[in-house]
Design a protein around this motif. Structure first.
Motif, PDB file in Angstrom:
ATOM      1  N   CYS A   1       0.868  -1.179   0.000  1.00 32.67           N
ATOM      2  CA  CYS A   1       0.000   0.000   0.000  1.00 32.67           C
ATOM      3  C   CYS A   1       0.896   1.218   0.000  1.00 32.67           C
ATOM      4  CB  CYS A   1      -0.915   0.005   1.219  1.00 32.67           C
ATOM      5  SG  CYS A   1      -2.036  -1.380   1.169  1.00 32.67           S
ATOM      6  N   TYR A   2       0.824   1.990  -1.074  1.00 34.68           N
ATOM      7  CA  TYR A   2       1.680   3.165  -1.202  1.00 34.68           C
ATOM      8  C   TYR A   2       0.855   4.355  -0.728  1.00 34.68           C
ATOM      9  CZ  TYR A   2       5.584   5.748  -3.190  1.00 34.68           C
ATOM     10  OH  TYR A   2       6.703   6.529  -3.344  1.00 34.68           O
ATOM     11  N   LEU A   3       1.267   4.954   0.368  1.00 38.46           N
ATOM     12  CA  LEU A   3       0.497   6.061   0.943  1.00 38.46           C
ATOM     13  C   LEU A   3       1.175   7.369   0.541  1.00 38.46           C
ATOM     14  CD1 LEU A   3      -0.937   3.850   2.522  1.00 38.46           C
ATOM     15  CD2 LEU A   3      -0.612   5.148   4.609  1.00 38.46           C
ATOM     16  N   SER A   4       0.478   8.138  -0.302  1.00 44.21           N
ATOM     17  CA  SER A   4       1.096   9.355  -0.817  1.00 44.21           C
ATOM     18  C   SER A   4       0.061  10.460  -0.932  1.00 44.21           C
ATOM     19  CB  SER A   4       1.711   9.076  -2.198  1.00 44.21           C
ATOM     20  OG  SER A   4       2.272  10.253  -2.713  1.00 44.21           O
ATOM     21  N   ALA A   5       0.410  11.640  -0.435  1.00 46.57           N
ATOM     22  CA  ALA A   5      -0.513  12.785  -0.539  1.00 46.57           C
ATOM     23  C   ALA A   5      -0.543  13.328  -1.967  1.00 46.57           C
ATOM     24  CB  ALA A   5      -0.091  13.885   0.432  1.00 46.57           C
ATOM     25  N   GLU A   6       0.371  12.839  -2.811  1.00 46.55           N
ATOM     26  CA  GLU A   6       0.442  13.373  -4.173  1.00 46.55           C
ATOM     27  C   GLU A   6       0.651  12.263  -5.208  1.00 46.55           C
ATOM     28  OE1 GLU A   6       3.247  16.556  -4.637  1.00 46.55           O
ATOM     29  OE2 GLU A   6       2.603  17.575  -2.793  1.00 46.55           O
ATOM     30  N   TYR A   7      -0.035  12.402  -6.332  1.00 45.56           N
ATOM     31  CA  TYR A   7       0.206  11.557  -7.516  1.00 45.56           C
ATOM     32  C   TYR A   7       0.151  12.474  -8.732  1.00 45.56           C
ATOM     33  CZ  TYR A   7      -0.579   7.410  -4.658  1.00 45.56           C
ATOM     34  OH  TYR A   7      -0.483   6.437  -3.696  1.00 45.56           O
ATOM     35  N   LEU A   8       1.279  12.700  -9.338  1.00 45.19           N
ATOM     36  CA  LEU A   8       1.303  13.586 -10.506  1.00 45.19           C
ATOM     37  C   LEU A   8       1.252  12.688 -11.741  1.00 45.19           C
ATOM     38  CD1 LEU A   8       1.481  16.457 -11.471  1.00 45.19           C
ATOM     39  CD2 LEU A   8       3.911  16.457 -11.016  1.00 45.19           C
TER      40      LEU A   8
ATOM     41  N   GLN B   1      -4.142  15.327   5.505  1.00 46.72           N
ATOM     42  CA  GLN B   1      -3.259  14.179   5.739  1.00 46.72           C
ATOM     43  C   GLN B   1      -3.996  13.111   6.534  1.00 46.72           C
ATOM     44  OE1 GLN B   1       0.332  15.671   7.567  1.00 46.72           O
ATOM     45  NE2 GLN B   1       1.037  16.666   5.700  1.00 46.72           N
ATOM     46  N   TYR B   2      -4.642  13.548   7.614  1.00 46.80           N
ATOM     47  CA  TYR B   2      -5.329  12.563   8.442  1.00 46.80           C
ATOM     48  C   TYR B   2      -6.494  11.940   7.673  1.00 46.80           C
ATOM     49  CZ  TYR B   2      -7.991  10.233  11.979  1.00 46.80           C
ATOM     50  OH  TYR B   2      -8.686   9.272  12.664  1.00 46.80           O
ATOM     51  N   PHE B   3      -7.154  12.766   6.866  1.00 49.61           N
ATOM     52  CA  PHE B   3      -8.314  12.290   6.110  1.00 49.61           C
ATOM     53  C   PHE B   3      -7.951  11.087   5.232  1.00 49.61           C
ATOM     54  CE2 PHE B   3     -10.287  12.600   1.862  1.00 49.61           C
ATOM     55  CZ  PHE B   3     -11.563  12.177   2.207  1.00 49.61           C
ATOM     56  N   PHE B   4      -6.933  11.248   4.427  1.00 46.86           N
ATOM     57  CA  PHE B   4      -6.664  10.149   3.471  1.00 46.86           C
ATOM     58  C   PHE B   4      -6.024   8.963   4.166  1.00 46.86           C
ATOM     59  CE2 PHE B   4      -2.384   9.222   1.788  1.00 46.86           C
ATOM     60  CZ  PHE B   4      -1.590  10.272   2.228  1.00 46.86           C
ATOM     61  N   VAL B   5      -5.253   9.249   5.204  1.00 49.11           N
ATOM     62  CA  VAL B   5      -4.614   8.161   5.942  1.00 49.11           C
ATOM     63  C   VAL B   5      -5.681   7.320   6.660  1.00 49.11           C
ATOM     64  CG1 VAL B   5      -3.318   7.795   8.063  1.00 49.11           C
ATOM     65  CG2 VAL B   5      -2.319   9.131   6.204  1.00 49.11           C
ATOM     66  N   SER B   6      -6.614   7.999   7.297  1.00 48.79           N
ATOM     67  CA  SER B   6      -7.630   7.259   8.049  1.00 48.79           C
ATOM     68  C   SER B   6      -8.475   6.396   7.105  1.00 48.79           C
ATOM     69  CB  SER B   6      -8.519   8.239   8.826  1.00 48.79           C
ATOM     70  OG  SER B   6      -9.517   7.515   9.492  1.00 48.79           O
ATOM     71  N   CYS B   7      -8.921   6.990   5.994  1.00 48.20           N
ATOM     72  CA  CYS B   7      -9.712   6.197   5.031  1.00 48.20           C
ATOM     73  C   CYS B   7      -8.899   4.983   4.563  1.00 48.20           C
ATOM     74  CB  CYS B   7     -10.049   7.031   3.801  1.00 48.20           C
ATOM     75  SG  CYS B   7     -11.168   8.360   4.111  1.00 48.20           S
ATOM     76  N   SER B   8      -7.636   5.207   4.280  1.00 50.65           N
ATOM     77  CA  SER B   8      -6.812   4.133   3.705  1.00 50.65           C
ATOM     78  C   SER B   8      -6.601   3.009   4.713  1.00 50.65           C
ATOM     79  CB  SER B   8      -5.453   4.686   3.243  1.00 50.65           C
ATOM     80  OG  SER B   8      -5.632   5.812   2.437  1.00 50.65           O
ATOM     81  N   ILE B   9      -6.307   3.361   5.947  1.00 52.14           N
ATOM     82  CA  ILE B   9      -6.051   2.301   6.938  1.00 52.14           C
ATOM     83  C   ILE B   9      -7.356   1.561   7.248  1.00 52.14           C
ATOM     84  CG2 ILE B   9      -5.177   1.802   9.259  1.00 52.14           C
ATOM     85  CD1 ILE B   9      -2.916   2.962   7.811  1.00 52.14           C
ATOM     86  N   GLN B  10      -8.462   2.306   7.296  1.00 52.26           N
ATOM     87  CA  GLN B  10      -9.746   1.616   7.522  1.00 52.26           C
ATOM     88  C   GLN B  10     -10.031   0.657   6.366  1.00 52.26           C
ATOM     89  OE1 GLN B  10     -13.149   3.900   9.246  1.00 52.26           O
ATOM     90  NE2 GLN B  10     -11.818   5.686   9.005  1.00 52.26           N
ATOM     91  N   ASP B  11      -9.684   1.100   5.162  1.00 54.48           N
ATOM     92  CA  ASP B  11      -9.917   0.256   3.991  1.00 54.48           C
ATOM     93  C   ASP B  11      -9.046  -1.004   4.044  1.00 54.48           C
ATOM     94  OD1 ASP B  11     -11.264  -0.144   1.526  1.00 54.48           O
ATOM     95  OD2 ASP B  11      -9.456   0.444   0.429  1.00 54.48           O
TER      96      ASP B  11
END
Ligand code: CBF
Length: 833
Positions: free
Chosen positions: A83-90, A301-311
């Motif tokens: 699981c690649y956790l990244s705030a950015e994908y260009l 940051q917390y938003f996407f991290v929390s969704c991802s870990i819950q997923d």
């Protein structure tokens, strides 16, 4: 058969499904159907956008087929997953890349011709998802491509920003930002998953109690909840059946209206919560090397991290079962510290929601995460105020305190009495206002830490993470960055790709870039050299045409060396050093109009963070110098300057193939790796560069004799700083340097205004934190050598061919294999076509 070979047009034994068939006939039929049934258009009234959407859906259908199969195989085999956790994908445009990875570029082009479609115009129509700032976000996109290509099961998690990186206009020489409305016409590549949605909470307080068995339990009573909804994009590997998942989260209000408020007549109050929630995924912060600070950024940051870990927990419970084996199923890579809060979030979910004791939860957490550091710049090292955390994430603050308490106990045991070390290593910075050090949280919560180039990984150990390295050296690694040759050669530079294939005698290099070595034996072959030059000139022609149509600068691709610096505008990258060289050449030409020099086009591209004054002033300076030079008939036959507005992935693809010379001139020790350096070199540009970041490894690979090196080493920089650097001495000790800087403030480039560029000049003369003046002379000398070599075409071409031939190491496929073997411990899961 080579994977890129166009599928045969002989009718298959069993009739093809028009949604998945790869023959020309199927593609044509599918295209017409999609235009009709999805866009609701017939050809005569279709807009260019309709034509693009029909093409995108036609390609997407073919990917979905493989995607579903990949998901099934991954699920039934309980495949270990990255699981690649990244705030950015260009990401850059999808269509051309997906055609290449499916192996149907050629057949699609022919189908398009028969349908009388303008294929290039359709590709141009795509609006790129600019969900990143620069190197870090583009690296994440390259890694997604390579993960699928090397057949590693992976999910990329991030944020579906409604507005990505701003579009850059140049008005009167200044950068003007326009919001990036990439979603306004719809995004055919994503599939919304409204049913995959998780609550994300903020604020409130915690309540501590004991359960019936006497175990301590914590309840977090939040005062704001938003929903994170999944939007999925398939990421196809090249020439393989593997399709991975990019899952980006959009923030929504759990209920569109708060009906209680609505019923009492407060319409504004009722929609307020919705707006507040949606704000979270609204816009990407436009700073490349971000300064910490903004509350909304922490919320993101917390938003996407929390969704991802819950997923991830949901997936684990659905497929494998008990959470005790979570870290065997998943490895989570933290792309810089932006997702570092994941360490506390996984702990919280395991303990508070799944009743796991601390030690077991910590064991799983520590074995799940790995952390990549991408910068040594002090201002980019994230910290958050404790007060903000307390307000926004009170439960996480408690967990971080407890992680810290336990961790510092181990430090104390190991380094008895060394309280200074304890303070340095603490997750909380107590000097000044109390702040949480996110890099320390990431290191303590991960089993592996890596830098992104050999020098950078070494510097990490001796600077920012020195204490951590001393305590557990075995956890520190290097994985040198890489870029995908699919996008950055095959898609951007098809002529070069064809030529390489012809001279290598195969196209295996597209999957195994080391095979480019087969070109080496032809490096001195006049036949290849002539063709090589043709290909380069054709790319230069394309770029020159584009630039003349977008900004009006006319460049001569036949006679001029194309010297390009394209990257974010930042003082450490030293675009101003490049400008000083241009001014020097200008002055030389003015003094001696018969100089007889190699004509050069100096081309720049890059965005400045909207709040970064110096970077914006550099853009203005470049454009101002361009205005004077391009309009001066005494010099403009020899030199011209162009600034390409809106440098993004798509525009990068126009630049890389056309460069003769690639400028990689950051102060040694400042650029963690760089990846533009790799993209240029892969396309046959020679590099003028310092011993910084991945430049060092590029030089090692291509050979010192095929690289133009100048400037101080990182160690020399460190020493000079320690001795007390005095730029003033350089200014006064070098007449040409002084005259170049004085010209900047003379008013020549600013319609007589002697103040406009004074801040830049004063900063250089008095502070010069990135030592432009110290490297100026070496840079100029090196540029003179470059001009001499360019004047000997056979020599230049040989060097250029060897650069390409020796770029194998810089494929992101190699980087991903390094991660897989050395850090993740994960095996490929091949899926055939
Ligand atoms: O590792 C990828 C890139 O990341 C940065 O862009 C970053 O945002 N920290 C660095 O500046 C680059 O050197 C690096 O290549």
């Amino acid at each position: 058969a080579p994977e890129t070979e166009a599928p045969t047009e002989v009718p298959a034994a069993t009739p093809e499904h028009t949604r998945t068939g790869m023959s020309k006939a199927s593609l044509k039929q599918a295209y017409i159907d999609n235009l009709f049934y999805i866009q609701g258009r017939f050809r005569e009234v279709a807009t260019p956008h309709d034509l693009y959407m029909a093409a995108a859906f036609t390609v997407r259908d073919r990917m979905l087929d493989r995607w579903v199969k990949s998901a099934q195989v991954y699920k039934t085999s309980h495949a270990r997953t990255v699981c690649y956790l990244s705030a950015e994908y260009l990401l850059g445009p999808h269509l051309a890349n997906n055609l290449v990875n499916l192996g149907i570029s050629e057949v699609a082009r022919r189908a398009g011709e028969e349908l009388d479609l303008d294929f290039e115009a359709i590709l141009e129509e795509e609006e790129e998802p600019g969900l990143g700032n620069g190197g870090l976000g583009r690296l994440a996109a390259c890694y997604m491509d390579s993960l699928a290509t090397v057949q590693i099961p992976a999910i990329g998690y991030g944020i579906r920003y409604e507005f990505g990186i701003f579009d850059q206009d140049i008005q009167n020489g200044w950068q003007v930002e326009r919001s990036d409305t990439w979603l306004r016409n719809g995004n055919p590549w994503e599939i919304p998953r409204p049913k995959i949605s998780f609550p994300v909470r903020y604020g409130g307080h915690t309540e501590h109690s004991r359960d019936q068995a006497g175990r301590s339990r914590v309840r977090w009573v939040a005062d704001m909840v938003v929903s994170g909804v999944a939007f999925d994009t398939p990421v196809l590997g090249y020439g393989v059946g593997n399709v991975n998942l990019l899952r980006l989260w959009k923030a929504e209000a759990p209920e569109s209206f708060d009906f209680q408020v609505f019923n009492v007549g407060d319409y504004y109050g009722a929609v307020h919560a919705k707006i507040e929630a949606e704000t979270i995924s609204k816009v990407l912060y436009p700073n490349d090397e971000p300064e910490a600070g903004k509350e909304l950024r922490l919320k993101q940051q917390y938003f996407f991290v929390s969704c991802s870990i819950q997923d991830m927990i949901r997936l684990h419970l659905n497929t494998v079962g008990p959470l005790e084996t979570f870290h065997e199923k998943f490895v989570a890579q933290l792309n810089d510290t932006h997702p570092a809060i994941a360490v506390a979030e996984l702990m919280r979910l395991l303990m508070d929601d799944h009743a796991m004791p601390w030690d077991a939860a910590w064991d799983i957490t520590r074995n799940t995460f790995c952390y990549t550091n991408h910068t040594l710049l002090p201002e980019a090292l994230e910290t958050w105020s404790v007060a903000l955390f307390e307000r926004l994430l009170p439960r996480h603050l408690e967990i971080i305190y407890e992680i810290n308490r336990r961790f510092l106990d181990t430090v104390r045991v190991r380094y008895l009495g060394d309280e200074a070390r304890v303070a340095r290593m603490s997750l909380i910075d107590e000097t000044g206002g109390r702040r949480i050090r996110m890099a320390h949280l990431a290191v303590v919560g991960s089993r592996a830490v890596n830098g992104v180039a050999a020098l950078h990984s070494e510097l990490i150990k001796t600077t920012i993470l020195k204490d951590f390295y001393e305590m557990s050296p075995e956890r520190f690694h290097n994985v040198t960055n890489g870029v995908t040759p699919r996008r950055f050669i095959v898609v951007s530079n098809p002529r070069l790709a064809e030529l390489i294939t012809e001279f290598c005698g195969h196209d295996r290099w597209i999957r195994d870039l080391d095979c480019l070595r087969d070109l080496e034996e032809h490096a001195e072959d006049p036949a290849l050299q002539a063709r090589w030059r043709e290909v380069k000139t054709a790319a230069k022609q394309d770029l020159a045409l584009w630039l003349s149509q977008h900004g009006g600068v006319v460049l001569d691709p036949q006679t001029m060396m194309f010297d390009i610096q394209a990257k974010r505008m930042h003082e450490y990258k030293r675009q101003h050093l490049n400008v000083l060289h241009i001014i020097r050449v200008y002055q030389r030409l003015k003094q001696n109009p018969n100089l007889g020099m190699v004509p050069r086009a100096f081309i720049f591209g890059g965005k400045a963070a909207p709040g970064y004054y110096m970077a914006k002033l550099m853009i203005k300076l470049i454009n101002s110098v361009a205005e004077v030079i391009n309009n001066d008939p005494q010099v403009n036959g020899f030199i011209r300057v162009a600034f390409m507005a809106d440098f993004n992935v798509k525009n990068g693809q126009r630049l890389y193939p056309a460069a003769d010379l690639s400028e990689q001139i950051s102060l040694a020790g400042k650029e963690a790796s760089g990846t533009g350096n790799m993209k240029f070199s892969m396309n046959g540009a020679l590099t003028v560069g310092t011993l910084d970041g991945a430049n060092i490894e590029i030089r090692d690979e291509v050979g010192a004799e095929n690289f133009f090196l100048f400037g101080m080493t990182a160690e020399e920089v460190r020493r000079k700083q320690a001795e007390g650097y005095r730029p003033w001495d350089y200014y006064h000790g070098d007449d040409e340097l002084r005259s170049d800087i004085d010209l900047v403030t003379s008013g020549l480039f600013s319609h007589g205004d002697t103040n406009l560029f004074r801040p830049l000049a004063d900063h250089l003369i008095n502070q010069d934190p990135f030592m432009v003046l110290a490297d100026y002379r070496a840079y100029l000398n090196c540029q003179d050598r470059i001009s001499e070599v360019y004047d000997r075409p056979a020599e230049w071409d040989r060097m250029s061919i060897l650069n390409v031939a020796r770029m194998g190491k810089f494929s992101s496929d190699r980087s991903i294999r390094d991660y897989a073997e050395r850090i993740w411990g994960i095996e490929p899961k091949p899926i055939g076509i």
